[in-house]
Write a protein that holds these residues in place. Structure first.
Motif, short mmCIF file in Angstrom:
data_model
loop_
_atom_site.label_atom_id
_atom_site.label_comp_id
_atom_site.label_asym_id
_atom_site.label_seq_id
_atom_site.Cartn_x
_atom_site.Cartn_y
_atom_site.Cartn_z
N MET A 97 0.72 -1.20 -0.06
CA MET A 97 -0.20 0.26 -0.60
C MET A 97 1.03 1.16 0.03
N CYS A 98 0.45 2.28 -0.68
CA CYS A 98 1.16 3.61 -0.50
C CYS A 98 0.86 3.80 0.40
N ALA A 99 1.68 4.67 0.84
CA ALA A 99 1.80 5.98 1.78
C ALA A 99 0.39 7.11 1.94
N ARG A 100 0.91 7.61 0.25
CA ARG A 100 -0.86 8.40 0.26
C ARG A 100 -2.42 7.93 0.88
N CYS A 101 -2.22 6.33 -0.01
CA CYS A 101 -3.22 5.41 0.35
C CYS A 101 -3.64 4.93 2.44
N LEU A 102 -2.52 4.84 2.52
CA LEU A 102 -2.36 4.90 4.76
C LEU A 102 -2.93 5.86 5.13
N GLY A 103 -2.49 7.26 4.48
CA GLY A 103 -2.69 8.33 5.09
C GLY A 103 -4.55 8.36 5.18
N LEU A 104 -5.54 7.98 3.43
CA LEU A 104 -6.42 8.58 3.21
C LEU A 104 -6.88 7.20 4.45
N TYR A 105 -6.55 6.31 4.52
CA TYR A 105 -7.48 5.16 5.45
C TYR A 105 -7.21 5.28 7.17
N ALA A 106 -5.98 5.47 6.80
CA ALA A 106 -5.75 5.82 7.93
C ALA A 106 -6.32 7.51 8.90
N ALA A 107 -7.26 8.43 8.41
CA ALA A 107 -7.94 9.13 8.77
C ALA A 107 -9.11 9.41 9.11
N ALA A 108 -9.45 7.88 8.13
CA ALA A 108 -10.95 7.52 7.56
C ALA A 108 -11.62 7.36 8.77
N PRO A 109 -11.33 6.89 10.15
CA PRO A 109 -12.35 6.30 11.24
C PRO A 109 -12.39 7.74 11.99
N SER A 110 -10.86 8.54 12.17
CA SER A 110 -11.70 10.02 12.81
C SER A 110 -12.26 11.07 12.53
N GLY A 111 -12.54 10.54 10.88
CA GLY A 111 -13.65 11.45 10.24
C GLY A 111 -14.44 11.06 10.48
N ALA A 112 -15.27 9.66 10.69
CA ALA A 112 -15.90 8.97 10.64
C ALA A 112 -16.78 9.01 12.11
N LEU A 113 -15.68 9.03 12.78
CA LEU A 113 -16.08 9.51 14.47
C LEU A 113 -16.56 10.65 14.52
N LEU A 114 -15.90 11.54 14.22
CA LEU A 114 -16.32 13.45 14.50
C LEU A 114 -17.86 13.49 13.56
N VAL A 162 6.38 10.16 3.76
CA VAL A 162 5.88 11.29 4.78
C VAL A 162 4.85 12.53 4.29
N VAL A 163 5.45 12.90 3.74
CA VAL A 163 4.70 13.97 2.74
C VAL A 163 3.52 13.13 2.39
N ARG A 164 3.49 12.70 1.53
CA ARG A 164 2.25 12.11 0.45
C ARG A 164 1.31 11.58 1.86
N PHE A 165 1.83 10.78 3.08
CA PHE A 165 1.02 10.20 3.84
C PHE A 165 0.48 12.12 4.51
N ALA A 166 0.12 12.45 5.21
CA ALA A 166 0.07 13.76 5.40
C ALA A 166 -0.47 14.50 4.48
N ALA A 167 -0.13 14.83 3.40
CA ALA A 167 -1.36 15.25 3.10
C ALA A 167 -2.08 14.85 2.68
N ALA A 168 -3.03 13.42 2.54
CA ALA A 168 -3.81 13.10 2.32
C ALA A 168 -4.97 13.06 3.59
N LEU A 169 -4.08 12.73 4.84
CA LEU A 169 -4.78 13.05 5.65
C LEU A 169 -6.71 13.75 6.01
N PRO A 170 -6.40 15.32 5.09
CA PRO A 170 -7.61 15.47 5.67
C PRO A 170 -8.47 15.51 4.91
N LEU A 171 -7.90 15.35 3.30
CA LEU A 171 -8.82 14.40 2.14
C LEU A 171 -9.78 12.76 2.80
N GLY A 172 -8.80 12.03 3.39
CA GLY A 172 -9.25 11.15 3.68
C GLY A 172 -9.92 11.19 5.44
#
Length: 93
Positions: free
Chosen positions: A1-18, A60-70
């Protein structure tokens, strides 16, 4: 899995919980689209910089950049499902 996808998936639970923790309201499609557009800017900039301009991009930049979108995508989906579920319950009585 790429870092960008990991950022999307890692942030999704926090967005759903909010979304589940927030008060359900009627859907504002324009607001959802605006949120997704704004949250997608870091991902778009990193992707375009990497692929169109040839900038070297660390994982790490790819991962961090994808967090808001996820988080934003999960928030919109969870909020939409919650509002739809709440409205259907209200209609049934």
């Amino acid at each position: 899995m790429c870092a960008r996808c990991l950022g999307l998936y890692a942030a999704a639970p926090s967005g759903a919980l909010l979304a589940l923790a927030s008060r359900p309201r009627t859907l504002d499609r324009g607001g959802n689209v605006l949120l997704l557009c704004i949250a997608g800017v870091p991902t778009a900039v990193s992707w375009l910089g990497e692929h169109a301009l040839g900038w070297p991009m660390a994982n790490v930049v790819r991962f961090a950049a994808a967090l808001p979108l996820g988080a934003a995508v999960a928030w919109v989906v969870a909020r939409t499902l919650r509002v739809q579920y709440t409205l259907s319950d209200a209609r049934r009585g």
